[in-house]
Design a protein around this motif. Structure first.
Motif, PDB file in Angstrom:
ATOM      1  N   ALA A   6       0.832  -1.207   0.000  1.00 44.50           N
ATOM      2  CA  ALA A   6       0.000   0.000   0.000  1.00 44.50           C
ATOM      3  C   ALA A   6       0.866   1.256   0.000  1.00 44.50           C
ATOM      4  O   ALA A   6       0.552   2.234  -0.685  1.00 44.50           O
ATOM      5  CB  ALA A   6      -0.942  -0.003   1.205  1.00 44.50           C
ATOM      6  N   LYS A   7       1.951   1.232   0.763  1.00 44.40           N
ATOM      7  CA  LYS A   7       2.863   2.381   0.769  1.00 44.40           C
ATOM      8  C   LYS A   7       3.390   2.639  -0.639  1.00 44.40           C
ATOM      9  O   LYS A   7       3.498   3.789  -1.078  1.00 44.40           O
ATOM     10  CB  LYS A   7       4.017   2.143   1.744  1.00 44.40           C
ATOM     11  CG  LYS A   7       3.627   2.206   3.217  1.00 44.40           C
ATOM     12  CD  LYS A   7       4.808   1.786   4.092  1.00 44.40           C
ATOM     13  CE  LYS A   7       4.464   1.793   5.569  1.00 44.40           C
ATOM     14  NZ  LYS A   7       3.432   0.830   5.964  1.00 44.40           N
ATOM     15  N   GLN A   8       3.721   1.574  -1.350  1.00 49.88           N
ATOM     16  CA  GLN A   8       4.238   1.702  -2.706  1.00 49.88           C
ATOM     17  C   GLN A   8       3.133   2.128  -3.680  1.00 49.88           C
ATOM     18  O   GLN A   8       3.311   3.072  -4.453  1.00 49.88           O
ATOM     19  CB  GLN A   8       4.856   0.384  -3.160  1.00 49.88           C
ATOM     20  CG  GLN A   8       6.121   0.024  -2.396  1.00 49.88           C
ATOM     21  CD  GLN A   8       6.635  -1.344  -2.780  1.00 49.88           C
ATOM     22  OE1 GLN A   8       6.138  -2.359  -2.312  1.00 49.88           O
ATOM     23  NE2 GLN A   8       7.618  -1.361  -3.659  1.00 49.88           N
ATOM     24  N   ASP A   9       2.000   1.430  -3.652  1.00 51.57           N
ATOM     25  CA  ASP A   9       0.923   1.676  -4.613  1.00 51.57           C
ATOM     26  C   ASP A   9       0.264   3.044  -4.436  1.00 51.57           C
ATOM     27  O   ASP A   9      -0.002   3.740  -5.411  1.00 51.57           O
ATOM     28  CB  ASP A   9      -0.168   0.600  -4.507  1.00 51.57           C
ATOM     29  CG  ASP A   9       0.305  -0.779  -4.903  1.00 51.57           C
ATOM     30  OD1 ASP A   9       1.377  -0.896  -5.540  1.00 51.57           O
ATOM     31  OD2 ASP A   9      -0.398  -1.746  -4.572  1.00 51.57           O
ATOM     32  N   MET A  10      -0.014   3.424  -3.197  1.00 49.47           N
ATOM     33  CA  MET A  10      -0.786   4.635  -2.951  1.00 49.47           C
ATOM     34  C   MET A  10       0.064   5.894  -2.802  1.00 49.47           C
ATOM     35  O   MET A  10      -0.396   6.996  -3.096  1.00 49.47           O
ATOM     36  CB  MET A  10      -1.656   4.455  -1.700  1.00 49.47           C
ATOM     37  CG  MET A  10      -2.711   3.363  -1.856  1.00 49.47           C
ATOM     38  SD  MET A  10      -3.569   2.984  -0.312  1.00 49.47           S
ATOM     39  CE  MET A  10      -4.512   4.479  -0.085  1.00 49.47           C
ATOM     40  N   LEU A  11       1.310   5.716  -2.314  1.00 50.55           N
ATOM     41  CA  LEU A  11       2.140   6.882  -2.005  1.00 50.55           C
ATOM     42  C   LEU A  11       3.421   6.956  -2.823  1.00 50.55           C
ATOM     43  O   LEU A  11       4.138   7.957  -2.750  1.00 50.55           O
ATOM     44  CB  LEU A  11       2.495   6.891  -0.510  1.00 50.55           C
ATOM     45  CG  LEU A  11       1.310   6.999   0.441  1.00 50.55           C
ATOM     46  CD1 LEU A  11       1.768   6.780   1.876  1.00 50.55           C
ATOM     47  CD2 LEU A  11       0.608   8.335   0.287  1.00 50.55           C
ATOM     48  N   GLY A  12       3.730   5.890  -3.545  1.00 53.21           N
ATOM     49  CA  GLY A  12       4.946   5.900  -4.350  1.00 53.21           C
ATOM     50  C   GLY A  12       6.218   5.644  -3.572  1.00 53.21           C
ATOM     51  O   GLY A  12       7.311   5.968  -4.048  1.00 53.21           O
ATOM     52  N   VAL A  13       6.102   5.058  -2.365  1.00 49.93           N
ATOM     53  CA  VAL A  13       7.311   4.689  -1.624  1.00 49.93           C
ATOM     54  C   VAL A  13       8.085   3.678  -2.468  1.00 49.93           C
ATOM     55  O   VAL A  13       7.510   2.737  -3.014  1.00 49.93           O
ATOM     56  CB  VAL A  13       6.953   4.121  -0.229  1.00 49.93           C
ATOM     57  CG1 VAL A  13       8.195   3.573   0.470  1.00 49.93           C
ATOM     58  CG2 VAL A  13       6.286   5.203   0.628  1.00 49.93           C
ATOM     59  N   GLN A  14       9.375   3.882  -2.574  1.00 52.36           N
ATOM     60  CA  GLN A  14      10.216   3.049  -3.418  1.00 52.36           C
ATOM     61  C   GLN A  14      10.545   1.710  -2.754  1.00 52.36           C
ATOM     62  O   GLN A  14      10.871   1.669  -1.559  1.00 52.36           O
ATOM     63  CB  GLN A  14      11.515   3.782  -3.752  1.00 52.36           C
ATOM     64  CG  GLN A  14      11.309   5.063  -4.545  1.00 52.36           C
ATOM     65  CD  GLN A  14      10.674   4.788  -5.896  1.00 52.36           C
ATOM     66  OE1 GLN A  14      11.192   4.024  -6.706  1.00 52.36           O
ATOM     67  NE2 GLN A  14       9.527   5.410  -6.128  1.00 52.36           N
ATOM     68  N   ALA A  15      10.496   0.644  -3.544  1.00 51.52           N
ATOM     69  CA  ALA A  15      10.852  -0.691  -3.045  1.00 51.52           C
ATOM     70  C   ALA A  15      12.275  -0.697  -2.501  1.00 51.52           C
ATOM     71  O   ALA A  15      12.553  -1.338  -1.478  1.00 51.52           O
ATOM     72  CB  ALA A  15      10.687  -1.726  -4.154  1.00 51.52           C
ATOM     73  N   ASP A  16      13.172   0.031  -3.160  1.00 54.55           N
ATOM     74  CA  ASP A  16      14.564   0.094  -2.705  1.00 54.55           C
ATOM     75  C   ASP A  16      14.672   0.742  -1.325  1.00 54.55           C
ATOM     76  O   ASP A  16      15.509   0.332  -0.513  1.00 54.55           O
ATOM     77  CB  ASP A  16      15.419   0.884  -3.706  1.00 54.55           C
ATOM     78  CG  ASP A  16      15.625   0.150  -5.019  1.00 54.55           C
ATOM     79  OD1 ASP A  16      15.313  -1.057  -5.104  1.00 54.55           O
ATOM     80  OD2 ASP A  16      16.100   0.797  -5.974  1.00 54.55           O
ATOM     81  N   THR A  17      13.856   1.747  -1.068  1.00 51.93           N
ATOM     82  CA  THR A  17      13.870   2.406   0.243  1.00 51.93           C
ATOM     83  C   THR A  17      13.389   1.440   1.312  1.00 51.93           C
ATOM     84  O   THR A  17      13.998   1.338   2.387  1.00 51.93           O
ATOM     85  CB  THR A  17      12.990   3.671   0.227  1.00 51.93           C
ATOM     86  OG1 THR A  17      13.401   4.510  -0.841  1.00 51.93           O
ATOM     87  CG2 THR A  17      13.101   4.440   1.534  1.00 51.93           C
ATOM     88  N   LEU A  18      12.310   0.725   1.027  1.00 48.82           N
ATOM     89  CA  LEU A  18      11.795  -0.265   1.973  1.00 48.82           C
ATOM     90  C   LEU A  18      12.824  -1.365   2.224  1.00 48.82           C
ATOM     91  O   LEU A  18      13.037  -1.778   3.371  1.00 48.82           O
ATOM     92  CB  LEU A  18      10.484  -0.859   1.461  1.00 48.82           C
ATOM     93  CG  LEU A  18       9.283   0.071   1.536  1.00 48.82           C
ATOM     94  CD1 LEU A  18       8.173  -0.396   0.610  1.00 48.82           C
ATOM     95  CD2 LEU A  18       8.790   0.183   2.968  1.00 48.82           C
ATOM     96  N   ALA A  19      13.472  -1.827   1.173  1.00 48.25           N
ATOM     97  CA  ALA A  19      14.456  -2.907   1.312  1.00 48.25           C
ATOM     98  C   ALA A  19      15.675  -2.441   2.111  1.00 48.25           C
ATOM     99  O   ALA A  19      16.204  -3.192   2.942  1.00 48.25           O
ATOM    100  CB  ALA A  19      14.878  -3.408  -0.063  1.00 48.25           C
ATOM    101  N   ALA A  20      16.115  -1.234   1.869  1.00 45.92           N
ATOM    102  CA  ALA A  20      17.325  -0.730   2.523  1.00 45.92           C
ATOM    103  C   ALA A  20      17.104  -0.327   3.976  1.00 45.92           C
ATOM    104  O   ALA A  20      17.987  -0.500   4.816  1.00 45.92           O
ATOM    105  CB  ALA A  20      17.884   0.464   1.742  1.00 45.92           C
ATOM    106  N   HIS A  21      15.925   0.220   4.281  1.00 39.25           N
ATOM    107  CA  HIS A  21      15.711   0.814   5.603  1.00 39.25           C
ATOM    108  C   HIS A  21      14.591   0.172   6.418  1.00 39.25           C
ATOM    109  O   HIS A  21      14.509   0.402   7.620  1.00 39.25           O
ATOM    110  CB  HIS A  21      15.412   2.313   5.457  1.00 39.25           C
ATOM    111  CG  HIS A  21      16.471   3.056   4.734  1.00 39.25           C
ATOM    112  ND1 HIS A  21      17.667   3.429   5.316  1.00 39.25           N
ATOM    113  CD2 HIS A  21      16.544   3.485   3.454  1.00 39.25           C
ATOM    114  CE1 HIS A  21      18.413   4.067   4.428  1.00 39.25           C
ATOM    115  NE2 HIS A  21      17.752   4.112   3.283  1.00 39.25           N
ATOM    116  N   GLY A  22      13.694  -0.557   5.765  1.00 39.77           N
ATOM    117  CA  GLY A  22      12.532  -1.109   6.444  1.00 39.77           C
ATOM    118  C   GLY A  22      11.422  -0.086   6.521  1.00 39.77           C
ATOM    119  O   GLY A  22      11.657   1.124   6.382  1.00 39.77           O
ATOM    120  N   ALA A  23      10.211  -0.579   6.740  1.00 40.23           N
ATOM    121  CA  ALA A  23       9.043   0.300   6.763  1.00 40.23           C
ATOM    122  C   ALA A  23       9.103   1.317   7.893  1.00 40.23           C
ATOM    123  O   ALA A  23       8.618   2.438   7.761  1.00 40.23           O
ATOM    124  CB  ALA A  23       7.764  -0.521   6.866  1.00 40.23           C
TER     125      ALA A  23
END
Length: 156
Positions: free
Chosen positions: A53-70
């Motif tokens: 949802a963070k990615q789809d609705m807000l454009g949070v990058q997968a790389d950011t999630l992978a590198a830093h966590g939600a």
């Protein structure tokens, strides 16, 4: 500043507000929209509990999630900025954290990251460790802190 005072200040400045919430599940949006007339200021609230949802609705990058966590300031930043991008708002607050129970050695229960985006200004982020207060108290503390961030952003 109360939610009503936040709305009054935003309306006086011609600003619209959006929220991007994870661990609070929309509590900030509820606090604001409980006030009659809030539709003049509140554009929308995003409840983005999952990473998808963070990615789809807000454009949070997968790389950011992978590198830093939600639960991180970089994700809170992208959530707040995404709320601005995907709305008509001028001001957005974002919350992502671990309300509990649980957590880890590196991301303990009660850790909450905040982002505050304001068009034309650098995005502010911070992390607050509320401690293992219990799920309900962490969520309420996070809501109150997010409202305080909005309040500070609206000070003259």
């Amino acid at each position: 500043m109360t939610p009503a005072a936040i709305l009054t200040a935003a309306k006086a400045r011609g600003l619209r507000i959006a929220t991007a919430e994870s661990c609070t599940g929309g509590m900030v949006a509820v606090a604001l929209t409980d006030v009659a007339g809030s539709s003049a200021v509140v554009d929308r609230g995003f409840v983005t509990y999952s990473n998808a949802a963070k990615q789809d609705m807000l454009g949070v990058q997968a790389d950011t999630l992978a590198a830093h966590g939600a639960v991180s300031e970089p994700v809170a930043r992208e959530m707040a900025e995404g709320a601005i991008t995907h709305s008509l708002a001028d001001l957005a607050v974002a919350i992502t954290g671990i309300a509990g129970p649980g957590g880890s050695e590196f991301k303990p229960e009660g850790r909450v990251c905040f982002g505050l985006a304001h068009k034309g200004a650098p995005t502010f982020t911070e992390t607050i460790d509320f401690g293992a207060l219990g799920r309900d108290r962490v969520r309420h503390a996070a809501r109150d802190h997010a409202l305080a961030l909005l309040s500070r952003a609206l000070q003259p």
